[in-house]
Design a protein around this motif. Structure first.
Motif, PDB file in Angstrom:
ATOM      1  N   HIS A 124      -3.275   7.565 -20.737  1.00  0.00           N
ATOM      2  CA  HIS A 124      -2.599   7.436 -19.448  1.00  0.00           C
ATOM      3  C   HIS A 124      -1.278   6.661 -19.576  1.00  0.00           C
ATOM      4  N   PHE A 126       2.572   6.240 -21.948  1.00  0.00           N
ATOM      5  CA  PHE A 126       3.436   6.721 -23.026  1.00  0.00           C
ATOM      6  C   PHE A 126       3.270   5.810 -24.235  1.00  0.00           C
ATOM      7  N   VAL A 150       6.911   6.598 -11.159  1.00  0.00           N
ATOM      8  CA  VAL A 150       5.838   6.895 -10.190  1.00  0.00           C
ATOM      9  C   VAL A 150       4.498   6.736 -10.916  1.00  0.00           C
ATOM     10  N   ARG A 153       1.211   1.931 -13.705  1.00  0.00           N
ATOM     11  CA  ARG A 153       0.027   1.537 -14.488  1.00  0.00           C
ATOM     12  C   ARG A 153       0.208   0.225 -15.289  1.00  0.00           C
ATOM     13  N   ALA A 201       1.687   0.534  -3.905  1.00  0.00           N
ATOM     14  CA  ALA A 201       1.680   1.498  -2.799  1.00  0.00           C
ATOM     15  C   ALA A 201       1.393   2.894  -3.321  1.00  0.00           C
ATOM     16  N   ASP A 202       1.068   3.770  -2.376  1.00  0.00           N
ATOM     17  CA  ASP A 202       0.993   5.199  -2.660  1.00  0.00           C
ATOM     18  C   ASP A 202       2.433   5.729  -2.607  1.00  0.00           C
ATOM     19  N   ASN A 219       4.752  10.564 -15.493  1.00  0.00           N
ATOM     20  CA  ASN A 219       3.891  10.879 -16.636  1.00  0.00           C
ATOM     21  C   ASN A 219       2.490  11.210 -16.130  1.00  0.00           C
ATOM     22  N   PHE A 222      -0.685  12.456 -11.166  1.00  0.00           N
ATOM     23  CA  PHE A 222      -1.712  12.747 -10.156  1.00  0.00           C
ATOM     24  C   PHE A 222      -2.980  13.407 -10.706  1.00  0.00           C
TER      25      PHE A 222
HETATM   26  C1  SAM Z   1      -0.954   8.530 -16.284  1.00  0.00           C
HETATM   27  S1  SAM Z   1      -0.639   6.997 -15.533  1.00  0.00           S
HETATM   28  C2  SAM Z   1       1.111   6.816 -15.898  1.00  0.00           C
HETATM   29  C3  SAM Z   1       1.425   5.464 -16.519  1.00  0.00           C
HETATM   30  C4  SAM Z   1       2.861   5.137 -16.837  1.00  0.00           C
HETATM   31  N1  SAM Z   1       3.815   5.717 -15.921  1.00  0.00           N
HETATM   32  C5  SAM Z   1       3.216   5.533 -18.256  1.00  0.00           C
HETATM   33  O1  SAM Z   1       3.801   6.582 -18.441  1.00  0.00           O
HETATM   34  O2  SAM Z   1       2.912   4.799 -19.203  1.00  0.00           O
HETATM   35  C6  SAM Z   1      -0.621   7.451 -13.811  1.00  0.00           C
HETATM   36  C7  SAM Z   1      -0.757   6.273 -12.846  1.00  0.00           C
HETATM   37  O3  SAM Z   1      -0.399   6.773 -11.546  1.00  0.00           O
HETATM   38  C8  SAM Z   1      -1.149   6.075 -10.565  1.00  0.00           C
HETATM   39  N2  SAM Z   1      -1.122   6.920  -9.342  1.00  0.00           N
HETATM   40  C9  SAM Z   1      -1.813   8.059  -9.108  1.00  0.00           C
HETATM   41  N3  SAM Z   1      -1.515   8.547  -7.886  1.00  0.00           N
HETATM   42  C10 SAM Z   1      -0.586   7.719  -7.349  1.00  0.00           C
HETATM   43  C11 SAM Z   1       0.115   7.695  -6.110  1.00  0.00           C
HETATM   44  N4  SAM Z   1      -0.090   8.633  -5.185  1.00  0.00           N
HETATM   45  N5  SAM Z   1       0.998   6.694  -5.879  1.00  0.00           N
HETATM   46  C12 SAM Z   1       1.193   5.724  -6.825  1.00  0.00           C
HETATM   47  N6  SAM Z   1       0.563   5.695  -8.015  1.00  0.00           N
HETATM   48  C13 SAM Z   1      -0.319   6.680  -8.280  1.00  0.00           C
HETATM   49  C14 SAM Z   1      -2.514   5.909 -11.206  1.00  0.00           C
HETATM   50  O4  SAM Z   1      -3.219   4.837 -10.627  1.00  0.00           O
HETATM   51  C15 SAM Z   1      -2.151   5.687 -12.682  1.00  0.00           C
HETATM   52  O5  SAM Z   1      -2.156   4.328 -12.994  1.00  0.00           O
END
Ligand code: SAM
Length: 303
Positions: A124, A126, A150, A153, A201-202, A219, A222
């Protein structure tokens, strides 16, 4: 030359510059990428120290009880799959954990027998290599630009952006409060707060932030965290609010792959144009080219 003498030499050099040219020189020194080659090693070391700190706060699987949907989705994969965070655990690290018996690359197909098959790994975050590819080879000079990650994490995209780019502001938006706290801990310890801000936040409530963004990174945000109806609504929201012509969107996987199977009204050809990338920038044999090829770049079109 030692630090003090070097510092004196730099100051003497600046004093020797014609007063009218000094502001331009100082501005160049603050924003140029020409010093990158001297600082990269330090930046890599700093990111590795951050990974050490995060590893000590997190379980080996780097997943939390506060993300039940993600835990369940991993269990539902067709092949037995484990989450191994690529920022915290590189290939050498995984090898040493396997040698210690704390991790395995295989699972037993017939319990108790020697018949094994490779486990599926997903991450999850990079890896360090992917972050360097994004900031050194994909994105242009980000001086004065606003970047939004977005789903931030562990904050890897934000720390990478702080160290490897000149972006003026780096925003992380993260749904999970536990991960926001971890990011705050790192930001405080490494004094990143002048350019990094984390918003708990969302993303579907952050329209004005998306309007102001010059670069947005997504990355696989969703797929593992929301059900399909929510994924569709989140993508609709992104496509309605990420509208500034010329701004850049970096995604894993491609937008086509992310949207396939979801019920949305998004017309990709009137929203974005894909920018071709050169994935052959590294010659080392241990580079995970397949991972790099999942990274896509788009430019937002005039509408
Ligand atoms: C795959 S991780 C990406 C981590 C980071 N961006 C990276 O590339 O190292 C996706 C993250 O998106 C968050 N997430 C999922 N839906 C979301 C939303 N609607 N708004 C904000 N964050 C969200 C999850 O909780 C998760 O921690």
């Amino acid at each position: 030359m030692e630090f003090r003498s070097a510092q004196r030499a730099v100051l003497q050099l600046i004093e020797a510059v014609a007063p009218a040219d000094r502001p331009a020189l100082l501005q160049w020194m603050r924003t140029t990428r020409d010093f990158d080659e001297f600082t990269q090693d330090n930046n890599d070391i700093m990111l590795k120290n951050i990974a050490d700190d995060l590893r000590s706060c997190l379980p080996l699987e780097t997943m939390l009880a506060s993300e039940p949907v993600a835990l369940q989705k991993i269990q539902q994969q067709p092949e037995p799959t484990v989450h191994v965070d690529a920022f915290l655990y590189d290939e050498d690290f995984i090898d040493s954990l396997c040698e210690e018996g704390r991790m395995s690359r295989n699972y037993c197909t017939v319990c108790g027998s020697q018949q094994t098959a490779p486990l599926g790994f997903i991450s999850h975050s990079f890896s360090l290599m992917e972050l360097k590819f994004i900031y050194h080879h994909i994105l242009p000079d980000l001086s004065g630009k606003v970047l939004v990650d977005v789903g931030s994490r562990l904050g890897t995209v934000l720390y990478g952006g702080y160290l490897y780019s000149s972006a003026v502001q780096l925003y992380g938006v993260e749904l999970n409060g536990d991960f926001c706290q971890l990011q705050e801990m790192v930001i405080k310890k490494y004094q990143f707060s002048d350019r990094i801000k984390v918003i708990h936040a969302d993303i579907r409530t952050q329209g004005s932030l998306l309007h102001s963004a010059d670069v947005v990174i997504m990355n696989n945000v969703f797929e593992y965290f929301l059900n399909e109806t929510e994924q569709a609504s989140a993508w609709e929201y992104i496509s309605h609010n990420l509208k500034k012509p010329g701004s850049l969107l970096v995604t894993v996987p491609s937008l086509e792959d992310s949207l396939s199977g979801l019920q949305t009204n998004i017309q990709l050809s009137s929203w974005v144009e894909e920018v071709p990338l050169n994935y052959d920038v590294y010659s080392q044999s241990d580079i995970d080219k397949e991972a790099l090829e999942q990274i896509h770049l788009y430019k937002i079109l005039q509408h």
